[in-house]
Design an enzyme around this catalytic site. Structure first.
Site, mmCIF file in Angstrom:
data_model
loop_
_atom_site.group_PDB
_atom_site.id
_atom_site.type_symbol
_atom_site.label_atom_id
_atom_site.label_comp_id
_atom_site.label_asym_id
_atom_site.label_seq_id
_atom_site.Cartn_x
_atom_site.Cartn_y
_atom_site.Cartn_z
ATOM 1 N N GLU A 32 6.676 -0.077 -9.377
ATOM 2 C CA GLU A 32 5.464 -0.533 -8.673
ATOM 3 C C GLU A 32 4.975 -1.822 -9.330
ATOM 4 O O GLU A 32 4.830 -1.886 -10.537
ATOM 5 C CB GLU A 32 4.375 0.554 -8.747
ATOM 6 C CG GLU A 32 3.016 0.128 -8.220
ATOM 7 C CD GLU A 32 3.028 -0.334 -6.764
ATOM 8 O OE1 GLU A 32 3.296 0.490 -5.872
ATOM 9 O OE2 GLU A 32 2.778 -1.545 -6.523
ATOM 10 N N GLY A 34 2.093 -3.383 -8.205
ATOM 11 C CA GLY A 34 0.647 -3.519 -8.020
ATOM 12 C C GLY A 34 -0.055 -2.289 -8.568
ATOM 13 O O GLY A 34 0.519 -1.512 -9.328
ATOM 14 N N PHE A 36 -1.379 1.484 -8.630
ATOM 15 C CA PHE A 36 -0.805 2.709 -8.070
ATOM 16 C C PHE A 36 -1.619 3.183 -6.858
ATOM 17 O O PHE A 36 -2.825 2.980 -6.783
ATOM 18 C CB PHE A 36 -0.751 3.805 -9.141
ATOM 19 C CG PHE A 36 0.592 3.859 -9.817
ATOM 20 C CD1 PHE A 36 1.056 2.770 -10.546
ATOM 21 C CD2 PHE A 36 1.406 4.974 -9.692
ATOM 22 C CE1 PHE A 36 2.303 2.790 -11.154
ATOM 23 C CE2 PHE A 36 2.665 5.009 -10.304
ATOM 24 C CZ PHE A 36 3.107 3.920 -11.023
ATOM 25 N N GLY A 37 -0.925 3.829 -5.922
ATOM 26 C CA GLY A 37 -1.617 4.353 -4.738
ATOM 27 C C GLY A 37 -1.346 3.556 -3.477
ATOM 28 O O GLY A 37 -1.657 4.017 -2.383
ATOM 29 N N GLY A 38 -0.793 2.353 -3.618
ATOM 30 C CA GLY A 38 -0.378 1.589 -2.449
ATOM 31 C C GLY A 38 -1.516 0.996 -1.629
ATOM 32 O O GLY A 38 -2.674 0.959 -2.070
ATOM 33 N N THR A 39 -1.174 0.573 -0.431
ATOM 34 C CA THR A 39 -2.119 -0.153 0.425
ATOM 35 C C THR A 39 -3.282 0.722 0.859
ATOM 36 O O THR A 39 -4.441 0.295 0.835
ATOM 37 C CB THR A 39 -1.375 -0.684 1.672
ATOM 38 O OG1 THR A 39 -0.311 -1.524 1.226
ATOM 39 C CG2 THR A 39 -2.304 -1.469 2.583
ATOM 40 N N HIS A 438 -21.747 23.393 24.690
ATOM 41 C CA HIS A 438 -22.651 22.545 25.452
ATOM 42 C C HIS A 438 -23.911 22.287 24.625
ATOM 43 O O HIS A 438 -24.433 23.224 24.014
ATOM 44 C CB HIS A 438 -23.036 23.222 26.775
ATOM 45 C CG HIS A 438 -23.989 22.401 27.576
ATOM 46 N ND1 HIS A 438 -23.589 21.267 28.248
ATOM 47 C CD2 HIS A 438 -25.325 22.533 27.792
ATOM 48 C CE1 HIS A 438 -24.641 20.738 28.845
ATOM 49 N NE2 HIS A 438 -25.705 21.486 28.591
HETATM 50 C C1 LIG Z 1 -7.136 -3.230 6.086
HETATM 51 C C2 LIG Z 1 -6.253 -2.061 6.414
HETATM 52 C C3 LIG Z 1 -6.799 -0.925 6.957
HETATM 53 C C4 LIG Z 1 -5.996 0.160 7.264
HETATM 54 N N1 LIG Z 1 -6.572 1.264 7.821
HETATM 55 C C5 LIG Z 1 -5.800 2.314 8.162
HETATM 56 C C6 LIG Z 1 -6.379 3.478 8.733
HETATM 57 O O1 LIG Z 1 -7.599 3.558 8.933
HETATM 58 N N2 LIG Z 1 -5.573 4.517 9.042
HETATM 59 C C7 LIG Z 1 -4.217 4.457 8.834
HETATM 60 O O2 LIG Z 1 -3.523 5.424 9.149
HETATM 61 N N3 LIG Z 1 -3.637 3.372 8.291
HETATM 62 C C8 LIG Z 1 -4.397 2.303 7.945
HETATM 63 N N4 LIG Z 1 -3.812 1.209 7.367
HETATM 64 C C9 LIG Z 1 -2.346 1.200 7.161
HETATM 65 C C10 LIG Z 1 -1.934 1.979 5.912
HETATM 66 O O3 LIG Z 1 -2.620 1.454 4.799
HETATM 67 C C11 LIG Z 1 -0.429 1.866 5.714
HETATM 68 O O4 LIG Z 1 0.216 2.326 6.888
HETATM 69 C C12 LIG Z 1 0.078 2.699 4.546
HETATM 70 O O5 LIG Z 1 -0.644 2.419 3.377
HETATM 71 C C13 LIG Z 1 1.568 2.420 4.327
HETATM 72 O O6 LIG Z 1 2.025 3.169 3.234
HETATM 73 P P1 LIG Z 1 3.434 2.846 2.556
HETATM 74 O O7 LIG Z 1 3.623 3.891 1.522
HETATM 75 O O8 LIG Z 1 4.464 2.632 3.572
HETATM 76 O O9 LIG Z 1 3.240 1.421 1.868
HETATM 77 P P2 LIG Z 1 2.198 0.956 0.781
HETATM 78 O O10 LIG Z 1 1.074 1.886 0.654
HETATM 79 O O11 LIG Z 1 1.901 -0.471 1.118
HETATM 80 O O12 LIG Z 1 3.006 1.033 -0.589
HETATM 81 C C14 LIG Z 1 3.964 0.094 -0.914
HETATM 82 C C15 LIG Z 1 3.867 -0.170 -2.413
HETATM 83 O O13 LIG Z 1 5.029 -0.878 -2.816
HETATM 84 C C16 LIG Z 1 4.665 -1.861 -3.747
HETATM 85 N N5 LIG Z 1 5.726 -2.876 -3.722
HETATM 86 C C17 LIG Z 1 6.075 -3.671 -2.683
HETATM 87 N N6 LIG Z 1 7.141 -4.417 -2.985
HETATM 88 C C18 LIG Z 1 7.476 -4.072 -4.247
HETATM 89 C C19 LIG Z 1 8.505 -4.481 -5.117
HETATM 90 N N7 LIG Z 1 9.439 -5.369 -4.747
HETATM 91 N N8 LIG Z 1 8.542 -3.941 -6.345
HETATM 92 C C20 LIG Z 1 7.627 -3.025 -6.757
HETATM 93 N N9 LIG Z 1 6.647 -2.590 -5.965
HETATM 94 C C21 LIG Z 1 6.574 -3.100 -4.720
HETATM 95 C C22 LIG Z 1 3.295 -2.332 -3.286
HETATM 96 O O14 LIG Z 1 2.575 -2.902 -4.352
HETATM 97 C C23 LIG Z 1 2.674 -1.038 -2.776
HETATM 98 O O15 LIG Z 1 1.923 -0.399 -3.785
HETATM 99 C C24 LIG Z 1 -4.596 0.106 7.018
HETATM 100 C C25 LIG Z 1 -4.034 -1.034 6.453
HETATM 101 C C26 LIG Z 1 -4.842 -2.113 6.155
HETATM 102 C C27 LIG Z 1 -4.208 -3.335 5.547
#
Ligand SMILES: Cc1cc2nc3c(=O)[nH]c(=O)nc-3n(C[C@H](O)[C@H](O)[C@H](O)COP(=O)(O)OP(=O)(O)OC[C@H]3O[C@@H](n4cnc5c(N)ncnc54)[C@H](O)[C@@H]3O)c2cc1C
Length: 461
Positions: A32, A34, A36-39, A438
């Site tokens: 990772e 960034g 932890f916990g992702g987007t 209702h």
């Molecule tokens: C503003 C916003 C609002 C949102 N609201 C909603 C909502 O209300 N409801 C909903 O269902 N979804 C929502 N989403 C979408 C949701 O956040 C994503 O669908 C979800 O987080 C995707 O999860 P993931 O595990 O695929 O990726 P991510 O959570 O993005 O995890 C990917 C991880 O990989 C890491 N990474 C990337 N490349 C590398 C690399 N080369 N080396 C090491 N680490 C790397 C990143 O740092 C990140 O931590 C929203 C998104 C945004 C941007």
């Protein structure tokens, strides 16, 4: 080079797989770069919805006079609004990272992973390899190629959810759900918002009626420039000046902040996935089969980076399947995406599941569709929701529910019962024959389905 049983790239939804593997006693590397916990946790669903609640509170106060209550907002404490969210999230992020570091079977690699060969990854100065790899590296905001943009301090949703200072005047470029939610957040709290969108309507992926109504409401709330593109950006002291081609005319906009919300791009380029033989589609998303395995046996992908539904609940569903399919090779289960709902936490809220009316028509299905206004129900009337409606779409012959599209108060909650019914492939009877409290708001859903001319052909005989 260190070898592991499993490498997981990305600590968002990918952690579901790494923790199951570690619990089973496998040696696991989590990569990772960034927090932890992702987007979802850091830059997406969670902070945005927490911040939007402050906007919703503000809107409730503003509308109070409709209900005979005189209320005034004496101040907006921007710092407190943002800090409440950041402190909760940052604590969570630390706990998650700590939890991973303390799990004896997990080794954390903090840095950007990049494939350098078949199932070999480089992170900083280290090389790691595994027979089984899960790519869960997500997406990042797309940056437009606008003349002069590199000289302008623009932001994306990544920064917008942690802004130290409230913008006075904000231009949002984009017309999708992130643009819509952030316009509500900033606008309700007092920022003057201008939306610049290249299409003729906001939320273009929604059912046409919903997208049209949403655009209408946002045109009342904000300055919305449709059919418009930003041609040039300049920095003028503390301000940003934008040259916009709007419906064929040149316009100049000034603002103290510029937010780009124009979609997401997959992180496959940073990872150089082709080095391990993984194929990507024309947009750069990873190609996977119905079990989420890539073209390379043993390399799996899930979540945003596979580009199916860019939603957290979809990523979670996929993570469950990847974990199951890795640990049960004799009994792999394909992902069933049927009835994937979504909600947009703007004001008005929007939520949807299944086929839009346009999709039902394009697929040549015999369908019926009907809408019912919130304001024609007791609860809709009592909360003064004059814009909201529920649109029901069903199969004309079998009565199966094909879709439901809601714009209005609590749409994100109302959609759930329909999502459950569509998932189970139930007919409209599941809703029309149920007994509803209702006069609660879900009556509007029941009325929408009840107003479908399902048996129109029979009646005409
Ligand atoms: C503003 C916003 C609002 C949102 N609201 C909603 C909502 O209300 N409801 C909903 O269902 N979804 C929502 N989403 C979408 C949701 O956040 C994503 O669908 C979800 O987080 C995707 O999860 P993931 O595990 O695929 O990726 P991510 O959570 O993005 O995890 C990917 C991880 O990989 C890491 N990474 C990337 N490349 C590398 C690399 N080369 N080396 C090491 N680490 C790397 C990143 O740092 C990140 O931590 C929203 C998104 C945004 C941007």
């Amino acid at each position: 080079m260190q070898s592991f049983d499993l490498i997981v790239i990305g600590s968002g939804s990918g952690l579901d797989v790494s923790s199951e593997a570690a619990d089973r006693g496998l040696s696991v590397a989590v990569v990772e770069h960034g927090p932890f916990g992702g987007t979802c946790l850091n830059r997406g669903c969670i902070p945005s919805k927490m911040l939007i609640h402050s906007a919703d509170v503000m809107e409730t106060i503003r509308r109070a006079e409709l209900f005979g209550i005189t209320a005034q907002v004496s101040a907006v404490d921007w710092d407190a609004i943002v800090k409440r969210v950041i402190s909760i999230i940052d604590d969570d992020v630390q706990d998650i990272e700590e939890g991973n570091r303390q799990q004896p079977n997990i080794t954390v690699f903090k840095g950007t992973g990049r494939f350098v060969g078949h199932k070999v990854l480089e992170v900083g100065n280290e090389r790691i390899a595994a027979e089984t790899i899960v790519i869960a590296a997500g997406t990042r905001p797309r940056i437009l190629d606008i003349d002069g943009l590199s000289d302008v301090p623009f932001i994306t949703s990544d920064e917008a959810l942690r802004l130290p200072k409230q913008p006075r005047r904000l231009v949002i470029v984009g017309g999708g759900y992130i643009a819509a939610e952030l316009a509500h957040f900033f606008g309700a709290l007092g920022t003057e918002v201008i939306i610049v969108h290249r299409g003729p309507r906001l939320l273009r992926l929604e059912d046409d009626d919903v997208s049209a109504r949403f655009t209408e409401v946002y045109q009342r709330r904000f300055a919305v420039l449709l059919n418009s593109v930003v041609r040039r950006a300049y920095r003028d002291g503390e301000e940003i000046e934008l040259e916009v081609a709007s419906d064929g005319q040149k316009r100049t906009l000034r603002a103290d902040a510029l937010l780009l919300a124009v979609g997401r791009v997959p992180n496959t380029d940073l990872l150089d996935v082709t080095q391990t033989g993984v194929a990507v589609d024309e947009r750069g998303f990873i190609k996977v089969d119905e079990h989420l395995e890539t073209d390379v046996p043993g390399v799996w992908a899930l979540g945003d980076i596979v580009g199916r539904y860019l939603l957290k609940h979809s990523a979670n569903l996929e993570a469950d399947h990847v974990a199951h399919n890795i640990f049960n090779p004799e009994n792999r289960v394909p992902v069933d995406y049927h009835a994937m709902p979504h909600a947009i936490f703007a004001s008005p809220q929007v939520a949807s599941v299944g086929l839009t009316e346009q999709q039902a028509r394009e697929e040549g299905l015999p369908y019926v569709a009907s809408t019912y206004r919130y304001y024609d129900t007791v609860y809709g009337l009592s909360i003064e929701d004059r814009d909201g409606f529920v649109k029901a779409v069903a199969h004309r012959e079998t009565g199966e529910i094909l879709g439901c599209h809601i714009i209005g108060s609590e749409a994100s909650i109302l959609i759930q019962e329909v999502a459950n019914a569509v998932r189970m492939r139930l007919t409209t009877d599941a809703i029309t024959q149920s007994i509803y409290v209702h006069p609660a708001l879900p009556e509007v859903v029941q009325r929408a389905f009840g107003s479908l001319p399902i048996w129109a052909d029979d009646d005409s005989e």
